[in-house]
Design a protein around this motif. Structure first.
Motif, PDB file in Angstrom:
ATOM      1  N   TRP A  69     -69.171 -11.004  -8.931  1.00 54.30           N
ATOM      2  CA  TRP A  69     -68.176 -10.612  -9.934  1.00 54.30           C
ATOM      3  C   TRP A  69     -66.856 -11.361  -9.750  1.00 54.30           C
ATOM      4  CZ3 TRP A  69     -64.065  -8.274  -7.498  1.00 54.30           C
ATOM      5  CH2 TRP A  69     -64.319  -7.724  -6.237  1.00 54.30           C
ATOM      6  N   VAL A 106     -55.601 -16.667  -9.859  1.00 57.09           N
ATOM      7  CA  VAL A 106     -55.773 -15.224 -10.075  1.00 57.09           C
ATOM      8  C   VAL A 106     -56.558 -14.616  -8.911  1.00 57.09           C
ATOM      9  CG1 VAL A 106     -57.001 -13.537 -11.495  1.00 57.09           C
ATOM     10  CG2 VAL A 106     -55.586 -15.263 -12.572  1.00 57.09           C
ATOM     11  N   VAL A 153     -54.552 -14.646  -5.509  1.00 59.48           N
ATOM     12  CA  VAL A 153     -53.461 -13.680  -5.508  1.00 59.48           C
ATOM     13  C   VAL A 153     -54.011 -12.261  -5.414  1.00 59.48           C
ATOM     14  CG1 VAL A 153     -51.698 -12.668  -6.997  1.00 59.48           C
ATOM     15  CG2 VAL A 153     -51.772 -15.119  -6.684  1.00 59.48           C
ATOM     16  N   SER A 154     -55.152 -12.012  -6.094  1.00 57.63           N
ATOM     17  CA  SER A 154     -55.643 -10.641  -6.187  1.00 57.63           C
ATOM     18  C   SER A 154     -56.577 -10.248  -5.057  1.00 57.63           C
ATOM     19  CB  SER A 154     -56.383 -10.447  -7.512  1.00 57.63           C
ATOM     20  OG  SER A 154     -55.549 -10.815  -8.573  1.00 57.63           O
ATOM     21  N   PHE A 155     -57.355 -11.192  -4.539  1.00 57.44           N
ATOM     22  CA  PHE A 155     -58.370 -10.839  -3.542  1.00 57.44           C
ATOM     23  C   PHE A 155     -58.271 -11.732  -2.308  1.00 57.44           C
ATOM     24  CE2 PHE A 155     -59.882  -9.814  -7.762  1.00 57.44           C
ATOM     25  CZ  PHE A 155     -60.185  -8.473  -7.627  1.00 57.44           C
ATOM     26  N   GLN A 170     -61.588  -1.280  -5.580  1.00 61.67           N
ATOM     27  CA  GLN A 170     -61.052  -2.145  -4.529  1.00 61.67           C
ATOM     28  C   GLN A 170     -59.633  -2.623  -4.831  1.00 61.67           C
ATOM     29  OE1 GLN A 170     -63.569  -5.290  -3.381  1.00 61.67           O
ATOM     30  NE2 GLN A 170     -65.239  -3.949  -2.818  1.00 61.67           N
ATOM     31  N   GLY A 171     -59.183  -2.425  -6.068  1.00 57.21           N
ATOM     32  CA  GLY A 171     -57.845  -2.871  -6.416  1.00 57.21           C
ATOM     33  C   GLY A 171     -57.847  -4.279  -6.968  1.00 57.21           C
ATOM     34  N   PHE A 172     -56.983  -4.508  -7.949  1.00 60.15           N
ATOM     35  CA  PHE A 172     -56.849  -5.828  -8.557  1.00 60.15           C
ATOM     36  C   PHE A 172     -55.362  -6.147  -8.514  1.00 60.15           C
ATOM     37  CE2 PHE A 172     -56.924  -8.404 -12.671  1.00 60.15           C
ATOM     38  CZ  PHE A 172     -57.300  -9.546 -12.013  1.00 60.15           C
ATOM     39  N   LEU A 173     -54.973  -6.858  -7.426  1.00 62.31           N
ATOM     40  CA  LEU A 173     -53.548  -7.040  -7.138  1.00 62.31           C
ATOM     41  C   LEU A 173     -52.779  -7.690  -8.276  1.00 62.31           C
ATOM     42  CD1 LEU A 173     -53.112  -8.111  -3.423  1.00 62.31           C
ATOM     43  CD2 LEU A 173     -51.845  -6.383  -4.675  1.00 62.31           C
ATOM     44  N   LEU A 174     -53.450  -8.576  -9.013  1.00 61.45           N
ATOM     45  CA  LEU A 174     -52.737  -9.296 -10.071  1.00 61.45           C
ATOM     46  C   LEU A 174     -52.066  -8.336 -11.054  1.00 61.45           C
ATOM     47  CD1 LEU A 174     -52.514 -12.364 -11.210  1.00 61.45           C
ATOM     48  CD2 LEU A 174     -53.942 -11.419 -13.007  1.00 61.45           C
ATOM     49  N   LEU A 230     -48.773 -10.561 -18.536  1.00 62.14           N
ATOM     50  CA  LEU A 230     -50.031 -10.585 -19.278  1.00 62.14           C
ATOM     51  C   LEU A 230     -50.206  -9.308 -20.083  1.00 62.14           C
ATOM     52  CD1 LEU A 230     -52.443 -12.120 -16.611  1.00 62.14           C
ATOM     53  CD2 LEU A 230     -51.887 -13.089 -18.829  1.00 62.14           C
TER      54      LEU A 230
END
Lengths: 338, 227
Positions: free
Chosen positions: A93, A127, A130-132, B183-187, B196
């Motif tokens: 994913w 993206v 930064v996010s994972f 799990q979280g999506f930091l963006l 966005l």
């Protein structure tokens, strides 16, 4: 029959250019599979699949014809660059999410092919990093260095089912850049770390294969010399300067050339015809500043590699750079821009 | 029956001239603090309160303020209103005050407050000014809450977490876990998520407007951000 001898009949269609870029990426992909194991085929296939499906869905939503846009190869270039920038063996994913941001957000929300301000593959990469950060720091180690290199079936299992029989400790290791960062923080000299970095020989082979592909692009006039020369030149110059000031904290220029996605970026990412500068002087400024920013982010920033952020920052500056670097048109005076 | 002029003010504030969606004013707090519903709601309400107090005060004395020094005067009045809100929040909702931090004093510099004072309250009656400020403030709060909800769901997988900070202990159980084991999506929590998210909400508003216009059979007007 063309009557003017100075007109060279080159096939400059989007399709021809994009498939030349893909062909030039093939050596890099093959060497990657040879040095780091077959996992790259899984990630390459996944990003290709996701990017194509998302592109098709968005095209359908926008009432645009599917066939010309799907077959021009531009989506494939985005997908391949994304796969080569990301670690292999991520959960599936994450590849889907990266593809979604690359194709939908970075490309189509800005108007589609030719309109995107930012390099789609780098937006997808940024993206995810930064996010994972936890996932993105698990880089599979080269064959021979890792205790175990997953074969194709194990790779598929890891990507789709998550951590199964093989623990990540068995196949991943800190990248040379992460290791340098950690060691410098604990006070060891950067020289010692760079000398002891394992797996650099695998990176050397990979970097050479990217450079070979880049030279093919140069020979076929898909790209000009300006971007790679300015980027690598500025990167080496900045790295040398920092290294001379404090060799204990900053890696030598060769380290910067061989690690991260420096060479891939120089020939394939920064040269994206849509998001790069288009004037000769503009290309030098754009790529040169990207090189400086890359080293600065690597040396002083919190993220492992700086190429993606440097590219995105300079993409944002391109309209400004282009406006001030218009070449003089023959027959017109060198007057001020009005 | 609402008078047409009043109706106009309400529609303008909540939808047509919405500060967050059409005027694009006051975006700094909108983007910085809107990472959860509780933050959005409390900062939005605080801003609304400041706008109402400031607009009312300016409208009362609007004929006494010399034209040449009106902006410094407005800013002083706004700053006074913000100080009142700042001290009250520190006293009555202290944990929330600690969370919002510097963004409460920063309401002073929020341009939507000055914009409504300059464009509306300095020219119109006190009652109309207060209504305008309230509607504009609520419009901004509405956008903030929607954006906060979207960012909270995508970023942390919850909704209404920490609402007890603003509404008292009764709200402690209101947390909705939208996605369990997320799990979280930091963006979404970081500033890019705000840009966005706001962009998508503005696109949604423009889309709704376009559909409504098409139904009426007139071409949709191009919505320009205020200069």
């Amino acid at each position: 029959m063309p009557t003017s001898p100075h007109i060279v009949l080159a096939d400059n269609s989007v399709r021809a250019v994009m498939f030349k870029v893909l062909a030039a990426l093939v050596p890099g992909v093959v060497v990657h599979a040879w040095m780091f194991g077959p996992a790259i085929w899984v990630s390459l296939l996944l990003t290709t699949l996701f990017c194509l499906v998302i592109e098709a869905l968005v095209l359908a939503m926008r009432d645009l014809p599917l066939k010309p846009f799907l077959s021009d190869g531009s989506v494939l270039v985005t997908a391949w660059l994304l796969a080569l920038s990301l670690p292999t063996l991520l959960p599936w994913w994450l590849y889907a999410l990266g593809s979604l941001f690359a194709v939908l957000v970075a490309k189509h929300l800005y108007g589609g092919l030719g309109q995107n301000v930012f390099n789609p593959a780098m937006v997808g990469y940024a993206v995810l990093i930064v996010s994972f950060p936890a996932h993105m720091n698990l880089w599979p180690a080269p064959v021979g260095v890792a205790g175990h290199t997953p074969n194709l079936m194990e790779a598929l299992d890891l990507v789709f089912a998550g951590q199964g029989a093989v623990s990540p400790d068995a196949y991943t290791a800190a990248t040379p850049m992460d290791q340098l960062r950690a060691q410098v923080r604990t006070g060891l000299s950067a020289e010692a770390v760079a000398a002891a970095s394992f797996g650099l020989h695998a990176k050397e082979a990979l970097v050479l294969s990217y450079a070979l592909g880049g030279l093919l692009l140069l020979a076929h006039r898909v790209i000009t010399w300006h971007v790679p020369v300015a980027f690598l030149g500025a990167l080496v110059a900045t790295a040398t300067l920092l290294h001379l000031i404090d060799p204990g904290r900053h890696a030598d220029p060769l380290f910067h050339l061989l690690t991260g996605s420096t060479v891939l970026g120089a020939f394939f990412i920064l040269t994206d015809p849509v998001s790069a500068s288009t004037t000769p002087l503009g290309k030098l400024i754009y790529a040169g500043l990207a090189g400086v920013i890359t080293v600065l982010i690597r040396s002083f920033g919190a993220y492992p590699d700086g190429v993606a952020f440097a590219v995105l920052l300079m993409n944002a500056a391109v309209p400004f750079i282009d406006a001030y670097t218009q070449p003089r048109v023959f027959g017109h005076s060198r007057g001020r821009r009005t | 029956m609402i008078a047409p002029a009043t109706r106009e003010l309400i529609v303008n504030g909540l939808w047509r001239q919405n500060p967050g969606l059409a005027q694009l004013l006051g975006l700094c707090p909108l983007l910085a603090i809107s990472n959860s519903v509780v933050n959005s709601l409390s900062l939005g309400l605080a801003t609304t309160l400041v706008m109402m107090v400031a607009s009312a005060s300016v409208a009362v004395v609007r004929n006494l303020i010399p034209h040449e020094i009106r902006i410094p005067t407005f800013v002083l009045i706004i700053a006074a209103a913000v100080t009142v809100v700042d001290l009250s929040m520190n006293a009555y909702v202290h944990p929330l005050y600690l969370v919002l931090g510097v963004f409460i004093p920063l309401i002073t510099t929020n341009c939507i407050v000055l914009a409504r004072v300059e464009a509306f309250a300095s020219k119109r009656s006190t009652a109309a000014s207060v209504l305008d400020a309230a509607m504009m403030g609520l419009g901004l709060t509405l956008v903030l809450v929607v954006l906060g909800a979207v960012r909270e769901i995508f970023g942390k997988g919850t909704l209404f977490s920490g609402l007890d900070l603003a509404l008292g202990p009764a709200a402690r159980d209101w947390v909705v876990t939208v996605v369990p084991d997320y799990q979280g999506f930091l963006l979404a929590v970081l500033p890019p998520g705000a840009f966005l998210g706001l962009g998508l909400i503005i696109a949604l508003k423009n889309w709704i407007e376009a559909i409504r216009q098409a139904r009426r059979g007139t071409p949709a007007p191009v919505i320009q951000p205020a200069a």
